[in-house]
Design an enzyme around this catalytic site. Structure first.
Site, PDB file in Angstrom:
ATOM      1  N   ARG A   1      -5.681   9.766  -9.879  1.00  0.00           N
ATOM      2  CA  ARG A   1      -4.496   9.052 -10.362  1.00  0.00           C
ATOM      3  C   ARG A   1      -4.511   8.079 -11.643  1.00  0.00           C
ATOM      4  O   ARG A   1      -4.370   6.999 -11.757  1.00  0.00           O
ATOM      5  CB  ARG A   1      -3.801   8.572  -9.752  1.00  0.00           C
ATOM      6  CG  ARG A   1      -2.575   8.080  -9.537  1.00  0.00           C
ATOM      7  CD  ARG A   1      -1.685   7.135  -8.925  1.00  0.00           C
ATOM      8  NE  ARG A   1      -1.782   6.781  -8.039  1.00  0.00           N
ATOM      9  CZ  ARG A   1      -1.948   5.093  -7.646  1.00  0.00           C
ATOM     10  NH1 ARG A   1      -1.416   4.601  -9.363  1.00  0.00           N
ATOM     11  NH2 ARG A   1      -2.531   4.497  -7.558  1.00  0.00           N
TER      12      ARG A   1
ATOM     13  N   HIS B   1       0.980   4.400  -8.980  1.00  0.00           N
ATOM     14  CA  HIS B   1       1.183   4.789  -7.645  1.00  0.00           C
ATOM     15  C   HIS B   1       3.127   5.476  -7.912  1.00  0.00           C
ATOM     16  O   HIS B   1       3.892   6.855  -7.753  1.00  0.00           O
ATOM     17  CB  HIS B   1       1.380   4.032  -6.992  1.00  0.00           C
ATOM     18  CG  HIS B   1       2.123   4.385  -5.537  1.00  0.00           C
ATOM     19  ND1 HIS B   1       1.116   5.727  -5.089  1.00  0.00           N
ATOM     20  CD2 HIS B   1       3.141   4.575  -4.701  1.00  0.00           C
ATOM     21  CE1 HIS B   1       1.367   5.697  -3.777  1.00  0.00           C
ATOM     22  NE2 HIS B   1       3.176   5.431  -3.293  1.00  0.00           N
TER      23      HIS B   1
ATOM     24  N   TYR C   1      -3.706  -4.117 -10.539  1.00  0.00           N
ATOM     25  CA  TYR C   1      -4.576  -4.177  -9.506  1.00  0.00           C
ATOM     26  C   TYR C   1      -5.916  -2.889  -9.461  1.00  0.00           C
ATOM     27  O   TYR C   1      -6.811  -2.542  -9.253  1.00  0.00           O
ATOM     28  CB  TYR C   1      -4.402  -3.360  -8.111  1.00  0.00           C
ATOM     29  CG  TYR C   1      -3.895  -2.031  -8.197  1.00  0.00           C
ATOM     30  CD1 TYR C   1      -4.305  -0.364  -8.474  1.00  0.00           C
ATOM     31  CD2 TYR C   1      -2.553  -2.226  -7.726  1.00  0.00           C
ATOM     32  CE1 TYR C   1      -3.353   0.097  -8.633  1.00  0.00           C
ATOM     33  CE2 TYR C   1      -1.250  -0.784  -8.176  1.00  0.00           C
ATOM     34  CZ  TYR C   1      -2.338   0.260  -8.648  1.00  0.00           C
ATOM     35  OH  TYR C   1      -1.721   1.858  -8.819  1.00  0.00           O
TER      36      TYR C   1
END
Length: 365
Positions: free
Chosen positions: A263, A267, A276
Protein backbone atom coordinates in the site's frame (compact mmCIF):
# COMPACT_ATOMS: atom_id res chain seq x y z
CA UNK A 1 -8.89 -36.08 -7.21
CA UNK A 2 -7.30 -39.31 -5.97
CA UNK A 3 -6.44 -40.16 -2.36
CA UNK A 4 -2.76 -39.88 -3.23
CA UNK A 5 -3.24 -36.40 -4.65
CA UNK A 6 -5.28 -35.31 -1.64
CA UNK A 7 -2.63 -36.46 0.84
CA UNK A 8 0.29 -35.10 -1.18
CA UNK A 9 1.70 -32.02 0.52
CA UNK A 10 2.53 -30.51 -2.85
CA UNK A 11 -1.19 -30.31 -3.66
CA UNK A 12 -1.89 -27.99 -0.73
CA UNK A 13 1.38 -26.17 -0.11
CA UNK A 14 2.21 -22.85 -1.76
CA UNK A 15 5.60 -22.24 -3.34
CA UNK A 16 8.49 -21.10 -1.16
CA UNK A 17 8.77 -17.85 -3.12
CA UNK A 18 6.02 -15.82 -4.81
CA UNK A 19 5.28 -17.05 -8.32
CA UNK A 20 5.75 -14.53 -11.11
CA UNK A 21 5.45 -14.26 -14.87
CA UNK A 22 7.00 -10.82 -15.38
CA UNK A 23 10.09 -9.62 -13.49
CA UNK A 24 10.24 -6.01 -12.22
CA UNK A 25 12.54 -5.14 -15.14
CA UNK A 26 9.91 -6.34 -17.61
CA UNK A 27 11.61 -9.59 -18.54
CA UNK A 28 9.55 -12.76 -18.74
CA UNK A 29 9.79 -15.02 -15.70
CA UNK A 30 9.18 -18.75 -15.47
CA UNK A 31 6.23 -20.10 -13.49
CA UNK A 32 5.58 -23.58 -14.89
CA UNK A 33 2.34 -23.95 -12.92
CA UNK A 34 0.80 -20.89 -14.56
CA UNK A 35 0.60 -19.87 -18.23
CA UNK A 36 1.38 -16.37 -19.48
CA UNK A 37 -1.88 -14.64 -20.45
CA UNK A 38 -2.46 -13.94 -24.14
CA UNK A 39 -1.17 -10.68 -25.60
CA UNK A 40 -4.63 -9.12 -25.82
CA UNK A 41 -5.27 -9.96 -22.16
CA UNK A 42 -1.98 -8.35 -21.14
CA UNK A 43 -2.98 -5.18 -22.97
CA UNK A 44 -6.36 -5.20 -21.23
CA UNK A 45 -4.60 -5.60 -17.90
CA UNK A 46 -2.38 -2.63 -18.67
CA UNK A 47 -5.29 -0.45 -19.80
CA UNK A 48 -7.20 -1.39 -16.67
CA UNK A 49 -4.32 -0.57 -14.35
CA UNK A 50 -3.69 2.83 -15.96
CA UNK A 51 -7.39 3.72 -15.71
CA UNK A 52 -7.56 2.29 -12.20
CA UNK A 53 -4.66 4.38 -10.93
CA UNK A 54 -6.09 7.54 -12.50
CA UNK A 55 -9.42 6.80 -10.82
CA UNK A 56 -7.61 6.27 -7.53
CA UNK A 57 -5.66 9.54 -7.69
CA UNK A 58 -8.82 11.41 -8.67
CA UNK A 59 -10.74 9.93 -5.74
CA UNK A 60 -7.88 10.93 -3.42
CA UNK A 61 -8.05 14.49 -4.76
CA UNK A 62 -11.82 14.58 -4.28
CA UNK A 63 -11.31 13.62 -0.64
CA UNK A 64 -8.89 16.51 -0.13
CA UNK A 65 -11.49 18.81 -1.72
CA UNK A 66 -14.15 17.66 0.74
CA UNK A 67 -16.21 15.77 -1.83
CA UNK A 68 -15.61 12.44 -0.07
CA UNK A 69 -15.68 11.78 3.65
CA UNK A 70 -12.93 9.19 3.40
CA UNK A 71 -11.05 7.28 0.73
CA UNK A 72 -8.84 4.20 1.19
CA UNK A 73 -6.35 4.35 -1.68
CA UNK A 74 -5.30 1.20 -3.53
CA UNK A 75 -2.33 2.79 -5.27
CA UNK A 76 0.33 0.13 -5.69
CA UNK A 77 -2.20 -2.68 -5.66
CA UNK A 78 -3.44 -2.23 -9.24
CA UNK A 79 -2.11 -5.62 -10.36
CA UNK A 80 -4.19 -7.38 -7.70
CA UNK A 81 -7.32 -5.36 -8.32
CA UNK A 82 -7.35 -5.46 -12.12
CA UNK A 83 -5.66 -8.84 -12.55
CA UNK A 84 -8.31 -10.53 -10.44
CA UNK A 85 -11.32 -8.75 -11.94
CA UNK A 86 -10.39 -9.53 -15.54
CA UNK A 87 -10.10 -13.21 -14.62
CA UNK A 88 -13.77 -13.41 -13.61
CA UNK A 89 -16.50 -14.64 -15.90
CA UNK A 90 -19.65 -12.52 -16.41
CA UNK A 91 -21.74 -14.78 -14.15
CA UNK A 92 -19.26 -14.74 -11.26
CA UNK A 93 -19.66 -12.51 -8.22
CA UNK A 94 -17.22 -10.12 -6.56
CA UNK A 95 -17.22 -9.58 -2.79
CA UNK A 96 -15.05 -6.49 -2.20
CA UNK A 97 -13.78 -4.54 0.78
CA UNK A 98 -13.64 -0.80 1.34
CA UNK A 99 -10.22 -0.61 -0.40
CA UNK A 100 -11.42 -2.27 -3.58
CA UNK A 101 -13.21 0.62 -5.27
CA UNK A 102 -10.84 0.30 -8.22
CA UNK A 103 -11.84 -3.33 -8.64
CA UNK A 104 -15.54 -2.50 -8.40
CA UNK A 105 -15.20 0.13 -11.13
CA UNK A 106 -13.24 -2.31 -13.29
CA UNK A 107 -16.10 -4.77 -12.91
CA UNK A 108 -18.38 -2.25 -14.62
CA UNK A 109 -20.02 -0.30 -11.81
CA UNK A 110 -20.52 3.44 -12.35
CA UNK A 111 -17.62 5.17 -10.50
CA UNK A 112 -19.90 7.82 -9.03
CA UNK A 113 -22.14 5.12 -7.61
CA UNK A 114 -19.06 3.38 -6.19
CA UNK A 115 -18.01 6.55 -4.36
CA UNK A 116 -21.51 7.23 -3.00
CA UNK A 117 -20.77 5.10 0.06
CA UNK A 118 -17.52 6.98 0.74
CA UNK A 119 -19.30 10.30 0.27
CA UNK A 120 -21.79 9.25 2.94
CA UNK A 121 -24.93 9.45 0.80
CA UNK A 122 -26.09 5.84 0.90
CA UNK A 123 -25.41 2.48 2.52
CA UNK A 124 -24.44 1.21 -0.95
CA UNK A 125 -24.62 3.42 -3.99
CA UNK A 126 -25.03 0.77 -6.67
CA UNK A 127 -27.27 -2.14 -7.56
CA UNK A 128 -25.32 -5.32 -6.64
CA UNK A 129 -27.17 -7.30 -9.31
CA UNK A 130 -26.20 -4.88 -12.05
CA UNK A 131 -22.61 -6.14 -12.30
CA UNK A 132 -22.64 -9.04 -9.80
CA UNK A 133 -20.81 -7.02 -7.17
CA UNK A 134 -21.78 -7.27 -3.50
CA UNK A 135 -21.74 -4.10 -1.36
CA UNK A 136 -18.27 -3.05 -0.25
CA UNK A 137 -17.61 -4.24 3.30
CA UNK A 138 -15.97 -1.95 5.84
CA UNK A 139 -15.94 -4.46 8.75
CA UNK A 140 -12.92 -6.67 8.18
CA UNK A 141 -13.56 -10.15 6.77
CA UNK A 142 -17.36 -10.11 6.84
CA UNK A 143 -17.38 -10.33 3.05
CA UNK A 144 -15.56 -13.68 3.20
CA UNK A 145 -18.56 -15.31 4.87
CA UNK A 146 -20.93 -13.60 2.46
CA UNK A 147 -18.93 -14.98 -0.46
CA UNK A 148 -19.01 -18.53 0.88
CA UNK A 149 -22.73 -18.48 1.66
CA UNK A 150 -23.58 -16.98 -1.71
CA UNK A 151 -21.47 -19.50 -3.62
CA UNK A 152 -22.82 -22.45 -1.64
CA UNK A 153 -26.40 -21.31 -2.28
CA UNK A 154 -25.74 -20.74 -5.98
CA UNK A 155 -24.39 -24.25 -6.38
CA UNK A 156 -27.40 -25.67 -4.51
CA UNK A 157 -29.61 -23.92 -7.06
CA UNK A 158 -27.65 -25.44 -9.91
CA UNK A 159 -26.05 -22.17 -10.99
CA UNK A 160 -22.58 -21.93 -12.51
CA UNK A 161 -21.29 -19.17 -10.25
CA UNK A 162 -17.97 -18.59 -8.50
CA UNK A 163 -17.45 -16.03 -5.72
CA UNK A 164 -14.26 -14.00 -5.49
CA UNK A 165 -13.60 -12.62 -2.00
CA UNK A 166 -11.01 -9.86 -1.78
CA UNK A 167 -9.40 -9.35 1.62
CA UNK A 168 -6.30 -7.81 3.13
CA UNK A 169 -3.66 -9.26 5.41
CA UNK A 170 -5.41 -7.75 8.43
CA UNK A 171 -8.63 -9.58 7.59
CA UNK A 172 -6.83 -12.94 7.88
CA UNK A 173 -6.47 -12.23 11.60
CA UNK A 174 -10.24 -12.10 12.04
CA UNK A 175 -12.40 -15.01 13.17
CA UNK A 176 -14.73 -14.52 10.22
CA UNK A 177 -11.94 -15.53 7.86
CA UNK A 178 -11.35 -18.73 9.84
CA UNK A 179 -15.03 -19.61 9.61
CA UNK A 180 -15.21 -18.76 5.91
CA UNK A 181 -12.17 -20.84 5.00
CA UNK A 182 -13.37 -23.78 7.07
CA UNK A 183 -16.91 -23.82 5.69
CA UNK A 184 -15.70 -23.28 2.13
CA UNK A 185 -13.34 -26.24 2.32
CA UNK A 186 -15.83 -28.57 4.02
CA UNK A 187 -18.58 -27.69 1.57
CA UNK A 188 -16.16 -27.50 -1.39
CA UNK A 189 -17.84 -24.19 -2.15
CA UNK A 190 -16.91 -22.49 -5.43
CA UNK A 191 -14.99 -19.62 -3.85
CA UNK A 192 -11.64 -17.94 -4.51
CA UNK A 193 -10.03 -16.04 -1.64
CA UNK A 194 -7.53 -13.42 -2.81
CA UNK A 195 -5.48 -11.98 0.05
CA UNK A 196 -3.87 -8.70 -0.94
CA UNK A 197 -0.99 -8.71 1.51
CA UNK A 198 0.01 -5.05 1.41
CA UNK A 199 2.20 -5.27 4.49
CA UNK A 200 0.07 -3.48 7.07
CA UNK A 201 -3.29 -3.75 8.81
CA UNK A 202 -3.52 0.02 9.27
CA UNK A 203 -0.32 0.42 11.35
CA UNK A 204 0.22 -3.23 12.36
CA UNK A 205 2.90 -4.95 10.24
CA UNK A 206 2.48 -8.54 9.07
CA UNK A 207 5.17 -9.74 11.48
CA UNK A 208 2.86 -8.90 14.39
CA UNK A 209 -0.12 -10.71 12.85
CA UNK A 210 1.20 -14.17 12.07
CA UNK A 211 4.18 -16.48 12.58
CA UNK A 212 3.34 -18.51 9.47
CA UNK A 213 5.90 -18.56 6.61
CA UNK A 214 3.28 -16.77 4.55
CA UNK A 215 -0.44 -16.13 4.68
CA UNK A 216 -0.90 -18.67 1.89
CA UNK A 217 -0.15 -21.40 4.42
CA UNK A 218 -3.42 -20.62 6.17
CA UNK A 219 -5.26 -22.53 3.48
CA UNK A 220 -3.35 -25.75 4.15
CA UNK A 221 -4.87 -26.28 7.58
CA UNK A 222 -8.35 -26.09 6.14
CA UNK A 223 -7.69 -28.57 3.36
CA UNK A 224 -7.65 -26.24 0.39
CA UNK A 225 -4.84 -25.62 -2.10
CA UNK A 226 -2.99 -22.35 -1.66
CA UNK A 227 -0.86 -20.20 -3.93
CA UNK A 228 1.71 -17.49 -3.23
CA UNK A 229 2.14 -14.98 -6.05
CA UNK A 230 3.82 -11.66 -6.75
CA UNK A 231 1.00 -9.20 -6.22
CA UNK A 232 2.70 -6.52 -8.32
CA UNK A 233 2.69 -8.78 -11.37
CA UNK A 234 -0.70 -8.42 -13.08
CA UNK A 235 0.01 -11.34 -15.41
CA UNK A 236 0.54 -13.86 -12.60
CA UNK A 237 -2.37 -12.57 -10.52
CA UNK A 238 -4.66 -12.95 -13.52
CA UNK A 239 -3.36 -16.44 -14.30
CA UNK A 240 -3.68 -17.58 -10.68
CA UNK A 241 -7.23 -16.28 -10.23
CA UNK A 242 -8.31 -17.62 -13.60
CA UNK A 243 -7.00 -21.07 -12.67
CA UNK A 244 -8.69 -20.93 -9.27
CA UNK A 245 -12.00 -19.86 -10.83
CA UNK A 246 -11.80 -22.77 -13.25
CA UNK A 247 -11.15 -25.18 -10.36
CA UNK A 248 -14.08 -23.85 -8.40
CA UNK A 249 -16.42 -23.95 -11.40
CA UNK A 250 -15.43 -27.56 -12.03
CA UNK A 251 -16.52 -28.56 -8.53
CA UNK A 252 -13.00 -28.88 -7.12
CA UNK A 253 -13.57 -26.45 -4.27
CA UNK A 254 -11.99 -23.23 -3.03
CA UNK A 255 -8.48 -21.83 -3.43
CA UNK A 256 -6.57 -19.37 -1.25
CA UNK A 257 -4.23 -17.02 -3.09
CA UNK A 258 -1.85 -14.68 -1.32
CA UNK A 259 -0.65 -11.80 -3.49
CA UNK A 260 2.31 -9.98 -1.98
CA UNK A 261 1.98 -6.26 -2.73
CA UNK A 262 2.25 -2.90 -0.96
CA UNK A 263 0.00 0.00 0.00
CA UNK A 264 1.84 3.10 -1.23
CA UNK A 265 -0.48 5.67 0.33
CA UNK A 266 -1.67 5.88 3.92
CA UNK A 267 -4.42 3.58 5.17
CA UNK A 268 -6.94 6.37 4.47
CA UNK A 269 -6.79 10.15 4.32
CA UNK A 270 -7.24 10.08 8.13
CA UNK A 271 -4.03 8.07 8.63
CA UNK A 272 -0.40 9.23 8.91
CA UNK A 273 1.70 6.34 7.60
CA UNK A 274 4.97 8.10 8.47
CA UNK A 275 4.34 7.21 12.11
CA UNK A 276 4.85 3.50 11.52
CA UNK A 277 6.96 3.01 8.38
CA UNK A 278 10.04 4.56 6.86
CA UNK A 279 10.09 6.47 3.60
CA UNK A 280 12.90 4.23 2.35
CA UNK A 281 10.53 1.26 2.54
CA UNK A 282 7.98 3.06 0.37
CA UNK A 283 10.68 4.06 -2.13
CA UNK A 284 11.79 0.44 -2.42
CA UNK A 285 8.27 -0.63 -3.36
CA UNK A 286 7.86 2.24 -5.79
CA UNK A 287 10.65 0.59 -7.77
CA UNK A 288 8.41 -2.47 -8.11
CA UNK A 289 5.54 -0.47 -9.62
CA UNK A 290 3.08 -2.89 -11.26
CA UNK A 291 2.16 -0.55 -14.11
CA UNK A 292 5.76 0.26 -15.06
CA UNK A 293 6.59 -3.46 -14.93
CA UNK A 294 3.93 -4.52 -17.41
CA UNK A 295 4.65 -1.48 -19.58
CA UNK A 296 8.27 -2.59 -19.97
CA UNK A 297 7.19 -6.09 -20.96
CA UNK A 298 4.61 -4.86 -23.49
CA UNK A 299 7.02 -2.35 -24.98
CA UNK A 300 9.87 -4.84 -25.28
CA UNK A 301 7.54 -7.28 -27.08
CA UNK A 302 6.20 -4.65 -29.49
CA UNK A 303 2.70 -4.78 -28.00
CA UNK A 304 2.59 -1.20 -26.68
CA UNK A 305 3.35 1.57 -29.15
CA UNK A 306 3.56 5.27 -28.39
CA UNK A 307 0.23 5.83 -30.10
CA UNK A 308 -1.51 3.12 -28.07
CA UNK A 309 0.01 4.55 -24.88
CA UNK A 310 -1.34 7.99 -25.74
CA UNK A 311 -4.79 6.54 -26.36
CA UNK A 312 -4.73 4.71 -23.04
CA UNK A 313 -3.62 7.83 -21.16
CA UNK A 314 -6.21 10.01 -22.90
CA UNK A 315 -9.02 7.61 -22.07
CA UNK A 316 -7.97 7.44 -18.42
CA UNK A 317 -7.84 11.24 -18.25
CA UNK A 318 -11.27 11.58 -19.86
CA UNK A 319 -12.71 9.14 -17.32
CA UNK A 320 -11.15 11.08 -14.45
CA UNK A 321 -12.43 14.37 -15.82
CA UNK A 322 -15.97 13.01 -16.12
CA UNK A 323 -15.79 11.64 -12.58
CA UNK A 324 -14.54 14.97 -11.23
CA UNK A 325 -17.31 16.90 -12.99
CA UNK A 326 -20.06 14.57 -11.78
CA UNK A 327 -18.76 14.46 -8.21
CA UNK A 328 -18.64 18.24 -8.00
CA UNK A 329 -22.43 18.41 -8.15
CA UNK A 330 -24.12 18.63 -4.76
CA UNK A 331 -26.57 15.84 -4.09
CA UNK A 332 -30.06 16.37 -2.74
CA UNK A 333 -30.45 14.22 0.36
CA UNK A 334 -33.62 13.10 2.10
CA UNK A 335 -32.94 12.09 5.74
CA UNK A 336 -35.90 9.69 5.58
CA UNK A 337 -33.90 7.54 3.17
CA UNK A 338 -31.77 6.43 6.13
CA UNK A 339 -34.48 3.93 6.96
CA UNK A 340 -34.98 2.52 3.47
CA UNK A 341 -33.64 -0.91 2.51
CA UNK A 342 -32.39 -1.67 6.03
CA UNK A 343 -34.87 -4.52 6.41
CA UNK A 344 -37.25 -6.09 3.91
CA UNK A 345 -39.98 -5.42 6.50
CA UNK A 346 -39.10 -2.48 8.83
CA UNK A 347 -39.02 -3.38 12.50
CA UNK A 348 -41.13 -1.58 15.08
CA UNK A 349 -38.05 0.16 16.46
CA UNK A 350 -37.05 1.35 13.00
CA UNK A 351 -40.55 2.68 12.32
CA UNK A 352 -40.48 4.55 15.64
CA UNK A 353 -37.12 6.11 14.80
CA UNK A 354 -38.36 7.16 11.38
CA UNK A 355 -41.43 8.78 12.94
CA UNK A 356 -39.32 10.63 15.50
CA UNK A 357 -37.03 11.98 12.79
CA UNK A 358 -39.99 13.04 10.63
CA UNK A 359 -41.53 14.91 13.57
CA UNK A 360 -38.25 16.66 14.36
CA UNK A 361 -37.75 17.72 10.75
CA UNK A 362 -41.31 19.06 10.61
CA UNK A 363 -40.71 21.16 13.74
CA UNK A 364 -37.59 22.68 12.16
CA UNK A 365 -39.27 23.40 8.82
Amino acid sequence: MTTTERTAASYFLPSDEPLGLVFPDGAAADAPALPMPADDVLLRLYRGMVSGRRFDTQATALTKQGRLAVYPSARGQEACEIGAILALRPQDWLFPTYRDSMAVVARGVDPVEVLTLLRGDWHCGYDPYGANVAPQCTPLATNTLHAVGFAHAARAKGEDTVSLALLGDGATSEGDTHEALNFAAVWKAPVVFLVQNNGYAISVPLSKQTAAPSLAYKGVGYGMPSMLVDGNDAAVVHAAVEQAVARAAAGEGPTLIEAVTYRIESHTNADDATRYRERAEVEEWLERDPIARLKRYLTDHGLLTEQVQQEIDARAEDEASALRERMNVDTVLDPAELFEHVYAEPTAALRDQASELAAELEERA
